[in-house]
Design a protein around this motif. Sequence first.
Motif, PDB file in Angstrom:
ATOM      1  N   ARG A 187       8.032   3.036  -4.467  1.00 41.17           N
ATOM      2  CA  ARG A 187       6.542   2.092  -4.640  1.00 41.17           C
ATOM      3  C   ARG A 187       5.086   2.753  -3.067  1.00 41.17           C
ATOM      4  O   ARG A 187       6.297   3.728  -1.878  1.00 41.17           O
ATOM      5  CB  ARG A 187       7.056   1.115  -4.071  1.00 41.17           C
ATOM      6  N   SER A 188       4.646   2.029  -2.645  1.00 36.74           N
ATOM      7  CA  SER A 188       3.957   2.452  -1.594  1.00 36.74           C
ATOM      8  C   SER A 188       4.229   2.616   0.014  1.00 36.74           C
ATOM      9  O   SER A 188       4.200   3.446   0.347  1.00 36.74           O
ATOM     10  CB  SER A 188       2.540   1.597  -1.967  1.00 36.74           C
ATOM     11  N   ASP A 189       5.146   1.954  -0.208  1.00 37.87           N
ATOM     12  CA  ASP A 189       6.024   1.733   1.150  1.00 37.87           C
ATOM     13  C   ASP A 189       6.828   2.117   1.550  1.00 37.87           C
ATOM     14  O   ASP A 189       7.596   2.044   2.644  1.00 37.87           O
ATOM     15  CB  ASP A 189       6.175  -0.201   0.876  1.00 37.87           C
TER      16      ASP A 189
ATOM     17  N   SER B 133       1.377  10.530  -3.420  1.00 36.69           N
ATOM     18  CA  SER B 133       0.479   8.639  -3.790  1.00 36.69           C
ATOM     19  C   SER B 133      -0.796   9.257  -4.642  1.00 36.69           C
ATOM     20  O   SER B 133      -1.523   8.347  -4.937  1.00 36.69           O
ATOM     21  CB  SER B 133      -0.497   8.283  -2.960  1.00 36.69           C
TER      22      SER B 133
ATOM     23  N   ARG C  95      -0.773   2.682  -5.785  1.00 32.06           N
ATOM     24  CA  ARG C  95      -0.073   3.304  -4.147  1.00 32.06           C
ATOM     25  C   ARG C  95      -0.466   3.550  -3.674  1.00 32.06           C
ATOM     26  O   ARG C  95      -0.895   3.246  -1.729  1.00 32.06           O
ATOM     27  CB  ARG C  95       1.448   3.850  -4.694  1.00 32.06           C
ATOM     28  N   THR C  96      -1.991   4.125  -3.676  1.00 29.05           N
ATOM     29  CA  THR C  96      -2.360   4.430  -2.486  1.00 29.05           C
ATOM     30  C   THR C  96      -3.826   3.915  -2.069  1.00 29.05           C
ATOM     31  O   THR C  96      -4.633   3.363  -1.129  1.00 29.05           O
ATOM     32  CB  THR C  96      -3.706   4.891  -3.081  1.00 29.05           C
TER      33      THR C  96
END
Length: 441
Positions: free
Chosen positions: A151-153, A358, A11-12
């Motif tokens: 999730r990352s977004d 993250s 995710r980063t």
Amino acid sequence: MAAVMEGADLRTTPAAPAVSAKRPWRFWAVLVALYVAQGVPSYLMIMTVPAALRAAGMPLQQVGMLSILMLPLVLKFIWAPWVDRLRPLRWGHRRGWIVCTQVATVVSVVALAWAGPQAPIGLIVGIGMCMALSIATQDIATDGYATQQLRSDELGRGNAIQAASVAGGVLVGGSLAMFLVEHWGWYPTMGLMALLCLLPLLALPWMQEAGPGANALASGKDVQPHRASIRQFFSRPGVWTALGLAVVYRLSEGMLRSMESSYLLHSGLSLSQVGLIAGSGAAIAGLAGSYLAARWLQRRSRAQVLLGLSSLRVLAFVLFLLHSMQWLGGAVPLAVLAVGLSVQRYMEMVALYALFMSTASRRQPGTDFSILACAELTSYMLSSMAGGFIAKQFQFTGLFATASVIAVGCWLATYWLLQRQTAQTEDVQAEAPMVVGSADT
């Protein structure tokens, strides 16, 4: 190489593939319910109970003993690995913890209602400590669930919900509860708060721990692939950089926050005006700040947002300094500045907690997030204590000047640490293809 991959969280990385699946509204409703479930009783104990006890005639030094209830929030990282390891009920790993702790919180609120504001301070502190322990443990489980699922977004939106729920806790558990204690009395108010604390349990049937954000190594099952521990956190590459960010980012913030209300009173605002700014005004500012931070994170990287907010903090502290030197008008500009600083604080919370999530491993998300959050809170509390000492020795002008200088130092440290984190992330990306290739062979 295996250690590098274990520490990495895709995710980063900007190269991580985007997941286009849209979340159902029930997912976000669960997050709102979980964070509100701990925000309301938290501010009931932090804001309403001390004020009600003082209004009932309890001596100030006894009311001050309630500050010990902050300890579980600072020390929760100690038992966080057990929350990541153990499954108390068959209904789900973190859902089981949330059910147990929420019921314990409701029982604690009912016990407060039964004890009454005239109860001995030892009994109030005992009940409050039970409540604080249940809230802190629920926080571990909730943060672990959010870290695994988001999730990352989605980190910006998820942490905006967390920050907005804090603001909701101020409004309901703080401002509303204090109003009701004054007009309804202690017992009906505590009964209503206990009922409100039960309502978030209604969303738990929608809480699904397997899904797109669940641990891939768990193969869709609600199990932990390894034995969670604090040592596992410190053995992963890059975590010392994140821990450094947790310590330094808001180091100057507590210094001014602890003396803000005193300075507002010193500058001519009435007690009711200060209460409005610190209570309802701050909560509304929190809702606005949470929204603005989530939008900003959609358009810029976490590093850019964190540095931008750190710059705004320096500017705010300098404006407080100018006001203390009588170069910035009277009470109205000060009230606007205080509300603006509240907006900025909540924006920082969203961006910083998104960074924590993250960084946290999905193998022990509650443990990792708790370590980072406790480090940030400890730094904040030490800064708050220093703020009172500096204000006493050098007056408010000296306090704001010191806070401004430290804020500049924090910006420089944040810039260096974020640069270091970017370099470490690039190293992990460079190592990843070799590890995947060797695993395939």
